[in-house]
Design an enzyme around this catalytic site. Structure first.
Site, PDB file in Angstrom:
ATOM      1  N   HIS A 130       0.874  -1.180   0.000  1.00  0.00           N
ATOM      2  CA  HIS A 130       0.000   0.000   0.000  1.00  0.00           C
ATOM      3  C   HIS A 130       0.912   1.232   0.000  1.00  0.00           C
ATOM      4  O   HIS A 130       2.052   1.169   0.485  1.00  0.00           O
ATOM      5  CB  HIS A 130      -0.825  -0.054   1.292  1.00  0.00           C
ATOM      6  CG  HIS A 130      -1.843   1.021   1.454  1.00  0.00           C
ATOM      7  ND1 HIS A 130      -1.530   2.270   1.939  1.00  0.00           N
ATOM      8  CD2 HIS A 130      -3.172   1.039   1.219  1.00  0.00           C
ATOM      9  CE1 HIS A 130      -2.626   3.007   2.010  1.00  0.00           C
ATOM     10  NE2 HIS A 130      -3.645   2.285   1.569  1.00  0.00           N
ATOM     11  N   ASP A 207       3.134  -4.667   8.084  1.00  0.00           N
ATOM     12  CA  ASP A 207       1.922  -3.854   7.965  1.00  0.00           C
ATOM     13  C   ASP A 207       0.738  -4.807   8.096  1.00  0.00           C
ATOM     14  O   ASP A 207       0.442  -5.577   7.182  1.00  0.00           O
ATOM     15  CB  ASP A 207       1.945  -3.154   6.592  1.00  0.00           C
ATOM     16  CG  ASP A 207       0.613  -2.503   6.230  1.00  0.00           C
ATOM     17  OD1 ASP A 207      -0.384  -2.733   6.929  1.00  0.00           O
ATOM     18  OD2 ASP A 207       0.587  -1.775   5.219  1.00  0.00           O
ATOM     19  N   GLN A 210      -4.526  -5.076   6.954  1.00  0.00           N
ATOM     20  CA  GLN A 210      -5.556  -5.947   6.370  1.00  0.00           C
ATOM     21  C   GLN A 210      -5.564  -7.337   6.985  1.00  0.00           C
ATOM     22  O   GLN A 210      -6.442  -8.140   6.660  1.00  0.00           O
ATOM     23  CB  GLN A 210      -5.357  -6.065   4.839  1.00  0.00           C
ATOM     24  CG  GLN A 210      -5.514  -4.769   4.084  1.00  0.00           C
ATOM     25  CD  GLN A 210      -6.942  -4.209   4.113  1.00  0.00           C
ATOM     26  OE1 GLN A 210      -7.892  -4.872   4.550  1.00  0.00           O
ATOM     27  NE2 GLN A 210      -7.111  -2.980   3.659  1.00  0.00           N
ATOM     28  N   LYS A 233     -10.424  -0.700  10.561  1.00  0.00           N
ATOM     29  CA  LYS A 233     -10.625  -1.875   9.693  1.00  0.00           C
ATOM     30  C   LYS A 233     -11.023  -3.091  10.534  1.00  0.00           C
ATOM     31  O   LYS A 233     -11.261  -4.163  10.010  1.00  0.00           O
ATOM     32  CB  LYS A 233      -9.350  -2.178   8.913  1.00  0.00           C
ATOM     33  CG  LYS A 233      -8.952  -1.051   7.953  1.00  0.00           C
ATOM     34  CD  LYS A 233      -7.831  -1.469   7.050  1.00  0.00           C
ATOM     35  CE  LYS A 233      -7.141  -0.310   6.378  1.00  0.00           C
ATOM     36  NZ  LYS A 233      -7.958   0.381   5.388  1.00  0.00           N
ATOM     37  N   CYS A 371      -4.947   2.661  -3.486  1.00  0.00           N
ATOM     38  CA  CYS A 371      -3.702   3.166  -2.878  1.00  0.00           C
ATOM     39  C   CYS A 371      -2.577   2.147  -3.034  1.00  0.00           C
ATOM     40  O   CYS A 371      -1.739   1.983  -2.127  1.00  0.00           O
ATOM     41  CB  CYS A 371      -3.883   3.525  -1.402  1.00  0.00           C
ATOM     42  SG  CYS A 371      -5.126   4.778  -1.133  1.00  0.00           S
TER      43      CYS A 371
HETATM   44  N1  C6P Z   1      -6.209   0.623   2.972  1.00  0.00           N
HETATM   45  C1  C6P Z   1      -8.043   0.325   1.425  1.00  0.00           C
HETATM   46  O1  C6P Z   1      -9.130   0.665   0.910  1.00  0.00           O
HETATM   47  P1  C6P Z   1      -4.744   3.659   7.488  1.00  0.00           P
HETATM   48  O2  C6P Z   1      -5.385   4.518   6.440  1.00  0.00           O
HETATM   49  O3  C6P Z   1      -3.530   4.296   8.108  1.00  0.00           O
HETATM   50  O4  C6P Z   1      -5.701   3.137   8.504  1.00  0.00           O
HETATM   51  O5  C6P Z   1      -4.239   2.330   6.738  1.00  0.00           O
HETATM   52  C2  C6P Z   1      -3.392   2.447   5.632  1.00  0.00           C
HETATM   53  C3  C6P Z   1      -3.173   1.104   5.028  1.00  0.00           C
HETATM   54  C4  C6P Z   1      -1.939   0.504   5.181  1.00  0.00           C
HETATM   55  N2  C6P Z   1      -1.693  -0.735   4.707  1.00  0.00           N
HETATM   56  C5  C6P Z   1      -2.638  -1.439   4.066  1.00  0.00           C
HETATM   57  C6  C6P Z   1      -2.320  -2.817   3.584  1.00  0.00           C
HETATM   58  C7  C6P Z   1      -3.901  -0.882   3.864  1.00  0.00           C
HETATM   59  O6  C6P Z   1      -4.838  -1.569   3.220  1.00  0.00           O
HETATM   60  C8  C6P Z   1      -4.181   0.428   4.338  1.00  0.00           C
HETATM   61  C9  C6P Z   1      -5.503   1.090   4.081  1.00  0.00           C
HETATM   62  C10 C6P Z   1      -7.540   1.067   2.654  1.00  0.00           C
HETATM   63  O7  C6P Z   1      -7.397  -0.604   0.982  1.00  0.00           O
HETATM   64  C11 C6P Z   1      -7.703   2.536   2.509  1.00  0.00           C
HETATM   65  S1  C6P Z   1      -6.642   3.223   1.289  1.00  0.00           S
END
Ligand code: C6P
Length: 413
Positions: A130, A207, A210, A233, A371
């Site tokens: 991401h 990370d 997900q 999430k 993203c």
């Molecule tokens: N992905 C998606 O629609 P935040 O925004 O900080 O809570 O998470 C960022 C992030 C980091 N790593 C992974 C693997 C992610 O999927 C995400 C967030 C969302 O896929 C919003 S872009």
């Protein structure tokens, strides 16, 4: 991954009843919310925990001796203990509340990795990251002269482990990989990645944005040095998440931000920083968010992560099978180990058009690059349509998705 088979059947209707937002119509059709990878919906218990805090206990934490502040502090720290248990961290000192995964990765890049690297050093990531796990490392490399290396992925969306092992060299100073890809659903062999990296003395950040909502997380079994999760999430509120870091590493790190609560004492001559984890929590934190996050963790554990994983695995298999009955559908990401995401394209139709027409049928999916633009480039598509599943989704909702995709096909000939 080995998963325990639950003896009690998973009661999805009972789960659905706990989520107020699900019970509505969109464009005159019942809502089928299949955009959980972007953010999940919140159960009544999470909403209630936050409401209770504001109605009964609202006060700042770690500051007052009065009753409300004591209660707020107790509940905030209880939430930390819940997150610690959820991730199986050894100590609550290892759990830093942050805004989310993005902030956790930026914190580690700034406070841990940046002082370690210079020209000739390398940071290794993968081609399925991401943007949150790409851009902080690009900034770091720009500023330090280090080089960003990217381990490629195979045609099915699995990490090319052979290439990863080759790229992991004597120059590598840090590895940062996603546990589960948000664009492909691929589950990475993080234990193996950590083992290989540690053999070379390289620390690893995972990370887990997900992964945490879908599969049991055990940071000690993975032996991750850092692990990041986002509450929103995981059926919790937005604006809060957690960074796990090994105590021995967090102890060595410079603060990320300066301000209140991250200090023991301040004079104009010298500031003494606070103990872990407060050293990394400058300013008034997201108290109601942390409390809601704790309630979300309780909620997920109440369902049982193994049961959740089994339920969502069944949805991924069902969705894949059903979508492939529609001529022109291509699934992007077919790795053997996947969690909760089905990304697809439909020949001749832009994913944004698919998303718009699905919305008219009450089916909410995400369309775009998610993203993860390099993933789109890798598969030669501008965007995909992504259905992502949560604890409350049903096969009936997937049937509606598939019928809607068929309709899109009819409209676009
Ligand atoms: N992905 C998606 O629609 P935040 O925004 O900080 O809570 O998470 C960022 C992030 C980091 N790593 C992974 C693997 C992610 O999927 C995400 C967030 C969302 O896929 C919003 S872009």
């Amino acid at each position: 991954m080995e998963r325990t088979v639950m003896t009690t059947p998973y009661d999805v209707e009972k789960v659905r009843a706990g989520f107020p937002v699900l019970h509505q119509e969109v464009h005159g059709k019942p809502l089928a919310y299949l955009d959980n990878a972007a953010t999940s919906q919140k159960p009544e218990v999470v909403i209630e925990a936050m409401k209770h805090y504001y109605e009964a206990d609202n006060a700042n934490v770690h500051r007052g001796v009065h009753q409300l502040s004591e209660r707020a502090t107790r509940d905030y720290e209880d939430a930390r203990a819940k997150v610690q248990r959820f991730m199986n961290a050894a100590s609550s000192k290892e759990v830093v509340f942050v805004r989310g995964t993005t902030e956790a990765i930026n914190l580690v890049a700034y406070s841990f990795v940046r002082p370690l690297v210079g020209k000739g050093d390398e940071v290794l990531i993968t081609a399925m990251e991401h943007h949150s796990n790409i851009v902080p490392w690009q900034i770091l490399c720009e500023e330090t002269g280090a080089t960003l290396r990217v381990a490629p992925i195979n045609d099915d969306g699995a990490l090319d482990m052979e290439a990863f092992s080759v790229l992991l060299s004597d120059k590598t100073r840090f590895v940062s990989v996603t546990h589960v890809s948000n664009a492909l659903g691929t589950v990475n062999p993080v234990r193996e990645i950590v083992r290989l990296s540690h053999e070379k003395g390289v620390p690893v950040m995972v990370d887990g944005a997900q992964a945490a909502p879908h599969i049991p997380i055990d940071v000690r079994a993975i032996d991750a040095d850092f692990y990041a999760i986002s509450s929103h999430k995981m059926y919790g509120p937005t604006g809060v998440g957690a960074l796990y870091g090994k105590e021995s590493l967090l102890e060595t790190m410079r603060p990320y931000q300066g301000g209140g609560d991250m200090i023991k004492s301040v004079t104009f001559e010298k500031t003494v920083y606070n103990d872990l984890p407060y050293r990394f929590e400058a300013g008034t934190p997201n108290i109601s968010g942390a409390i809601g996050f704790g309630a979300a963790v309780d909620y997920l554990e109440g369902l049982g992560l193994e049961a959740v994983a089994a339920h969502e695995d069944a949805l991924v298999s069902y969705c894949t099978e059903r979508l492939l009955t529609v001529p022109g559908v291509r699934i992007i990401g077919t790795a053997p180990d996947k969690a909760s995401v089905v990304s697809f394209t439909l020949e001749g139709v832009h994913p944004h058009d698919i998303g718009t027409l699905l919305d008219l049928e009450g089916v909410a999916v995400r369309t775009g690059h998610h993203c993860a633009q390099p993933v789109m480039e890798r598969f030669g598509v501008p965007a995909t349509c992504r259905a992502s599943f949560g604890v409350y989704n049903t096969t009936a909702e997937i049937d509606r998705l598939v019928e809607a995709v068929k309709k899109v096909k009819e409209v676009f000939g």
